[in-house]
Design a protein around this motif. Structure first.
Motif, short mmCIF file in Angstrom:
data_model
loop_
_atom_site.label_atom_id
_atom_site.label_comp_id
_atom_site.label_asym_id
_atom_site.label_seq_id
_atom_site.Cartn_x
_atom_site.Cartn_y
_atom_site.Cartn_z
N GLN A 166 -1.51 6.39 10.08
CA GLN A 166 -0.83 5.54 8.66
C GLN A 166 -0.78 5.97 7.15
O GLN A 166 -0.10 6.34 6.22
CB GLN A 166 -2.35 4.83 7.86
N ASP A 167 -0.89 7.87 7.77
CA ASP A 167 -0.76 9.04 6.50
C ASP A 167 0.48 9.34 6.92
O ASP A 167 0.42 11.20 5.82
CB ASP A 167 -1.89 9.53 6.65
N TYR A 222 -1.18 17.38 0.07
CA TYR A 222 -0.86 15.70 1.05
C TYR A 222 -2.37 15.75 1.47
O TYR A 222 -3.03 14.16 2.00
CB TYR A 222 0.53 15.27 1.48
N GLU A 246 0.62 -1.65 0.07
CA GLU A 246 -0.11 0.14 0.21
C GLU A 246 0.74 1.03 0.12
O GLU A 246 1.15 1.28 0.70
CB GLU A 246 -0.94 0.17 1.68
N LEU A 289 2.65 10.08 3.34
CA LEU A 289 1.98 10.89 2.18
C LEU A 289 3.07 11.74 1.85
O LEU A 289 3.32 12.14 0.41
CB LEU A 289 0.14 11.62 2.69
N THR A 338 7.57 13.98 8.33
CA THR A 338 7.11 11.94 8.50
C THR A 338 7.26 12.01 9.80
O THR A 338 6.59 11.67 10.67
CB THR A 338 7.61 11.36 7.80
N ILE A 355 2.81 2.69 3.26
CA ILE A 355 1.48 2.65 5.06
C ILE A 355 2.91 2.27 5.83
O ILE A 355 3.11 0.67 5.66
CB ILE A 355 0.30 1.80 4.38
N ARG A 409 3.51 4.91 -0.17
CA ARG A 409 3.02 5.72 0.83
C ARG A 409 4.50 6.52 -0.38
O ARG A 409 5.55 5.80 -0.31
CB ARG A 409 3.19 5.60 1.92
N ARG A 443 -4.13 14.50 6.54
CA ARG A 443 -4.75 13.92 6.79
C ARG A 443 -2.99 13.19 7.40
O ARG A 443 -2.70 12.23 8.35
CB ARG A 443 -4.77 12.67 5.99
N VAL A 444 -2.21 13.72 6.94
CA VAL A 444 -0.88 14.10 7.48
C VAL A 444 -0.26 13.99 8.66
O VAL A 444 0.11 12.97 10.06
CB VAL A 444 0.82 13.95 6.78
N ASN A 502 1.47 7.19 -4.14
CA ASN A 502 0.90 7.26 -3.12
C ASN A 502 -0.89 6.27 -3.15
O ASN A 502 -0.96 6.75 -4.12
CB ASN A 502 0.09 8.53 -2.10
#
Length: 410
Positions: A94-95, A85, A36, A98, A105, A43, A38, A88-89, A258
């Motif tokens: 989980q994000d 992005y 998934e 992104l 991050t 993720i 990123r 949600r970051v 992403n």
């Protein structure tokens, strides 16, 4: 030799303190799942704490990103990154990646961890299963021995090696274990065995250093320290995962992926990136970067693959299809003039991030489908050799970043 000696000198200064020579150090470990996508890899579904005391490594608290829940209001990130992005970051663990900028991050992940668990950490380390496969080349195969993990393994290999760990963790586990919480448990158990093998000191030292170097070179291993003097040194190197600063070459381009499916279809998506035009126009450099994506899932993927892999349309993407948000970065001061999909110009979202031109476009592929996106960069003033940075995937880097195939500038 000057650059190599400088690197060795920096490592010699940082390593003892960061490995707990003066006092124990604790690092939040983000296990990125490339199934998934990123921007920095995948993720960060599984989390743990790496403890270093006098150089001795041990794996402590383990949990899943989902267990931390939602952060309301979201933790703050830059206005530019919010525009590209979304908030949600700072809203979900989980994000947090992104954004391709690990300097955003890592501190965001640290703050989330400390807020939910009360455990303080001194930095953040990130790696993916492909990097784990490199480490297993140095340690040799490891046995999964935890009875709780074996009980839910559903026939998965009890011995993990450099040959099978990627497929086991990113594909087979979803077919063998239906419950996402139990999938996380298996993933955590596998990580525990691998890090136990590292900590016992029996691995080949030269092979281990080569594995770590390869993981860093491919941006599969990233590191951030909350101590500013240490981070200022790390920022000079690729391991810091920055989009601006001393480790970023003047003519650096970035292509980041992403997931937009909300599932694990990226295991089946194969990608390549190459420069197809590099010209001078009106006194400025113009570069075209072509991104090719193909969904190699079986034609009946919507029925034959596990629901957790396809997403069963939970986010509006038909089961078996894969949707990806492709984000392209140019050098500082550059612009993205147009985006061309399969020969036709398409709308795209244009942004800036730390003075770099950014463009975003979304592709959706049914099983067996492929597509190309051409990002046409303009107004480039840097005349140095270009450098391409791409989200690490399950593919070998040589199969993703292809040699330039330049068309005529006329």
């Amino acid at each position: 030799m000057s650059s190599q000696l400088d690197t060795a000198a920096d490592a010699a200064v940082l390593a003892p303190s960061m490995l707990g020579a003066d006092e124990p150090r604790r690092y939040l470990l983000l296990m990125q799942n490339n199934a998934e996508s990123r921007a920095t890899g995948g993720i960060p579904g599984a989390l743990a704490v790496l403890d270093f005391d006098q150089g001795q490594l041990s794996l402590k608290s383990q949990t899943s990103a989902g267990a931390l829940g939602q952060f309301t209001p979201p933790l703050p990130i830059s206005t530019e990154e919010q525009a590209i992005y979304s908030p949600r970051v700072g809203k979900f663990m989980q994000d947090v990646n992104l954004t391709p900028d690990f300097a955003t991050t890592a501190p965001t992940a640290k703050a989330m961890w400390e807020k939910r668990t009360g455990e303080k950490v001194d930095g953040v380390v990130s790696l993916d299963p492909v990097a784990l496969s490199y480490l297993l080349e140095a340690t040799g195969p490891v046995e999964v021995r935890d009875p709780a993990v074996l009980q839910i393994s559903g026939g998965l290999p009890t011995e993990l090696s450099s040959r099978n760990v990627v497929k086991t963790l990113l594909s087979d586990a979803y077919a063998a274990i239906e419950d996402p919480d139990l999938q996380d448990l298996y993933f955590a158990g596998a990580a525990k065995e691998i890090f136990s093998a590292l900590s016992d000191g029996k691995s080949d030292a030269k092979g281990l250093m080569e594995a770590l170097a390869r993981g860093v070179e491919e941006r599969r291993i990233l590191l951030w320290s909350s101590a500013e003097p240490e981070q200022s040194v790390l920022a000079k190197y690729r391991v810091a995962g920055l989009v601006s600063g001393p480790s970023v070459t003047p003519a650096q381009f970035g292509i980041y992926f992403n997931d937009g499916t909300g599932a694990k279809m990226d295991y089946w998506v194969k990608r390549s990136v190459r420069v197809v035009k590099d010209c001078t126009r009106d006194g400025y450099r113009a570069v075209t970067v072509r991104v090719t994506s193909a969904n190699t899932a079986p034609s009946d993927a919507g029925e034959s693959l596990p629901d957790y892999v396809t997403g069963v349309g939970a986010y509006g993407v038909p089961p078996g299809s894969a949707q990806t948000n492709v984000i392209a970065y140019g050098p500082a001061q550059s612009t993205i003039d147009t985006v061309v999909k399969d020969g036709a110009q398409v709308p795209f979202a244009a942004h800036k991030h730390n003075q770099r031109g950014v463009g975003a476009s979304t592709v959706r592929l049914k099983p067996g489908e492929s597509t190309t996106l051409d990002f046409n960069f303009g107004h480039i003033v840097q005349n140095t050799e270009l450098n391409m940075v791409v989200t690490p995937t399950t593919q070998a880097v040589k199969d993703v970043v292809l040699p330039a195939a330049l068309a005529s500038c006329e």
